[in-house]
Scaffold this motif. Structure first.
Motif, PDB file in Angstrom:
ATOM      1  N   ARG A   1       0.845  -1.189   0.000  1.00 55.19           N
ATOM      2  CA  ARG A   1       0.000   0.000   0.000  1.00 55.19           C
ATOM      3  C   ARG A   1       0.879   1.238   0.000  1.00 55.19           C
ATOM      4  NH1 ARG A   1      -2.915  -0.828   5.842  1.00 55.19           N
ATOM      5  NH2 ARG A   1      -1.036  -1.326   6.992  1.00 55.19           N
ATOM      6  N   LEU A   2       0.314   2.328  -0.461  1.00 55.75           N
ATOM      7  CA  LEU A   2       1.032   3.596  -0.510  1.00 55.75           C
ATOM      8  C   LEU A   2       0.543   4.513   0.602  1.00 55.75           C
ATOM      9  CD1 LEU A   2       1.040   4.365  -4.339  1.00 55.75           C
ATOM     10  CD2 LEU A   2       2.960   3.611  -2.956  1.00 55.75           C
TER      11      LEU A   2
ATOM     12  N   HIS B   1      -5.713   1.094 -13.364  1.00 55.93           N
ATOM     13  CA  HIS B   1      -6.630   1.512 -12.306  1.00 55.93           C
ATOM     14  C   HIS B   1      -6.497   3.009 -12.060  1.00 55.93           C
ATOM     15  CE1 HIS B   1      -7.245  -2.723 -11.203  1.00 55.93           C
ATOM     16  NE2 HIS B   1      -5.944  -2.853 -11.427  1.00 55.93           N
ATOM     17  N   ALA B   2      -7.617   3.713 -12.051  1.00 52.33           N
ATOM     18  CA  ALA B   2      -7.668   5.113 -11.636  1.00 52.33           C
ATOM     19  C   ALA B   2      -8.150   5.106 -10.190  1.00 52.33           C
ATOM     20  CB  ALA B   2      -8.616   5.906 -12.521  1.00 52.33           C
ATOM     21  N   ILE B   3      -7.313   5.585  -9.289  1.00 54.87           N
ATOM     22  CA  ILE B   3      -7.579   5.485  -7.853  1.00 54.87           C
ATOM     23  C   ILE B   3      -7.660   6.884  -7.258  1.00 54.87           C
ATOM     24  CG2 ILE B   3      -6.687   4.622  -5.655  1.00 54.87           C
ATOM     25  CD1 ILE B   3      -5.107   2.569  -7.386  1.00 54.87           C
ATOM     26  N   THR B   4      -8.639   7.094  -6.388  1.00 52.89           N
ATOM     27  CA  THR B   4      -8.756   8.337  -5.637  1.00 52.89           C
ATOM     28  C   THR B   4      -8.594   8.006  -4.161  1.00 52.89           C
ATOM     29  OG1 THR B   4     -10.227   9.312  -7.279  1.00 52.89           O
ATOM     30  CG2 THR B   4     -10.243  10.287  -5.090  1.00 52.89           C
ATOM     31  N   CYS B   5      -7.643   8.650  -3.519  1.00 54.48           N
ATOM     32  CA  CYS B   5      -7.374   8.430  -2.098  1.00 54.48           C
ATOM     33  C   CYS B   5      -7.832   9.652  -1.318  1.00 54.48           C
ATOM     34  CB  CYS B   5      -5.887   8.181  -1.876  1.00 54.48           C
ATOM     35  SG  CYS B   5      -5.456   7.987  -0.140  1.00 54.48           S
ATOM     36  N   SER B   6      -8.823   9.483  -0.472  1.00 55.60           N
ATOM     37  CA  SER B   6      -9.269  10.574   0.395  1.00 55.60           C
ATOM     38  C   SER B   6      -8.250  10.765   1.510  1.00 55.60           C
ATOM     39  CB  SER B   6     -10.639  10.259   0.996  1.00 55.60           C
ATOM     40  OG  SER B   6     -11.589  10.110  -0.020  1.00 55.60           O
ATOM     41  N   THR B   7      -8.000  12.010   1.848  1.00 51.58           N
ATOM     42  CA  THR B   7      -7.010  12.300   2.891  1.00 51.58           C
ATOM     43  C   THR B   7      -7.679  12.971   4.089  1.00 51.58           C
ATOM     44  OG1 THR B   7      -6.419  14.444   1.961  1.00 51.58           O
ATOM     45  CG2 THR B   7      -5.149  12.530   1.209  1.00 51.58           C
TER      46      THR B   7
ATOM     47  N   VAL C   1      -3.964   6.675   2.867  1.00 52.18           N
ATOM     48  CA  VAL C   1      -3.419   5.353   2.571  1.00 52.18           C
ATOM     49  C   VAL C   1      -4.263   4.739   1.471  1.00 52.18           C
ATOM     50  CG1 VAL C   1      -2.980   3.035   3.463  1.00 52.18           C
ATOM     51  CG2 VAL C   1      -2.680   4.992   4.947  1.00 52.18           C
ATOM     52  N   VAL C   2      -3.609   4.116   0.503  1.00 52.19           N
ATOM     53  CA  VAL C   2      -4.315   3.419  -0.569  1.00 52.19           C
ATOM     54  C   VAL C   2      -3.623   2.090  -0.821  1.00 52.19           C
ATOM     55  CG1 VAL C   2      -3.036   4.577  -2.417  1.00 52.19           C
ATOM     56  CG2 VAL C   2      -5.285   3.656  -2.872  1.00 52.19           C
ATOM     57  N   HIS C   3      -4.431   1.024  -0.912  1.00 49.44           N
ATOM     58  CA  HIS C   3      -3.887  -0.297  -1.233  1.00 49.44           C
ATOM     59  C   HIS C   3      -3.639  -0.388  -2.731  1.00 49.44           C
ATOM     60  CE1 HIS C   3      -5.401  -1.350   2.753  1.00 49.44           C
ATOM     61  NE2 HIS C   3      -4.520  -2.333   2.702  1.00 49.44           N
TER      62      HIS C   3
END
Length: 177
Positions: free
Chosen positions: A77-78, A108-114, A98-100
């Protein structure tokens, strides 16, 4: 050994207040059976000097990793940390996230909420007018739900990633996807 190739970018961010001069630090977190074969396990984007009227920043920071594993436990994970640099060179925290890494191959287009820690009224006023504000002393709180529940946090913006995932030799170890 099973292998994972991650090729993509930290493309940008949106929804942050004071979007001028934002940058993102990222680091890879791995479980015990994982190791980095090639690539950098952490990095930092440049600061984007976007227009004040825009809600979005663009980073287009490359991510290129080759990982190997003896098992699927501790999937990578990042950990993301977004900061803002003001006109006086001070650096303020804008959000943690954090995003797996996706477990399926493909694009994959990923959105990570912070989120960020919230302080008391005095600390929040100081943050608005002078900069600074509460920050975590250890990144363990970012990915550990057992510790994070005690924090008072507020939502921040989102970090956008585009990742291509290639899996190799997982079938030989009985993992089907």
């Amino acid at each position: 050994m099973a292998e994972v190739h991650i090729i993509g970018q930290v493309s940008g961010g949106s929804g942050f207040t004071k979007v001028s001069s934002l940058f993102c630090k990222w680091s890879l977190q791995l479980g015990g059976g994982w190791r980095v074969v090639e690539g950098l396990s952490e990095g930092q984007t440049q600061a984007d000097q976007s227009e004040a009227s825009e809600d979005r920043v663009t980073w287009c920071h490359p991510v290129d990793l080759h990982l190997s594993s003896r098992g699927i436990q501790g999937w990578p994970r990042l950990l993301l940390q977004v900061y803002r640099q003001d006109d006086f060179g001070r650096i303020d925290l804008c959000g943690y996230g954090v995003v797996h890494i996706p477990t399926r191959p493909g694009h994959h287009a990923i959105t990570c909420s912070t989120w960020r820690p919230s302080g008391n009224l005095t600390e929040e006023f100081r943050r608005v007018f002078l900069g600074g504000g509460p920050q975590l002393l250890s990144t363990e709180f970012i990915h550990s739900a057992m510790e994070r529940y005690r924090l008072h946090t507020i939502p921040s913006g989102s970090v956008h990633l585009e990742l291509g995932v290639i899996l190799r030799n997982f079938e030989k170890h009985g993992v089907m996807y």
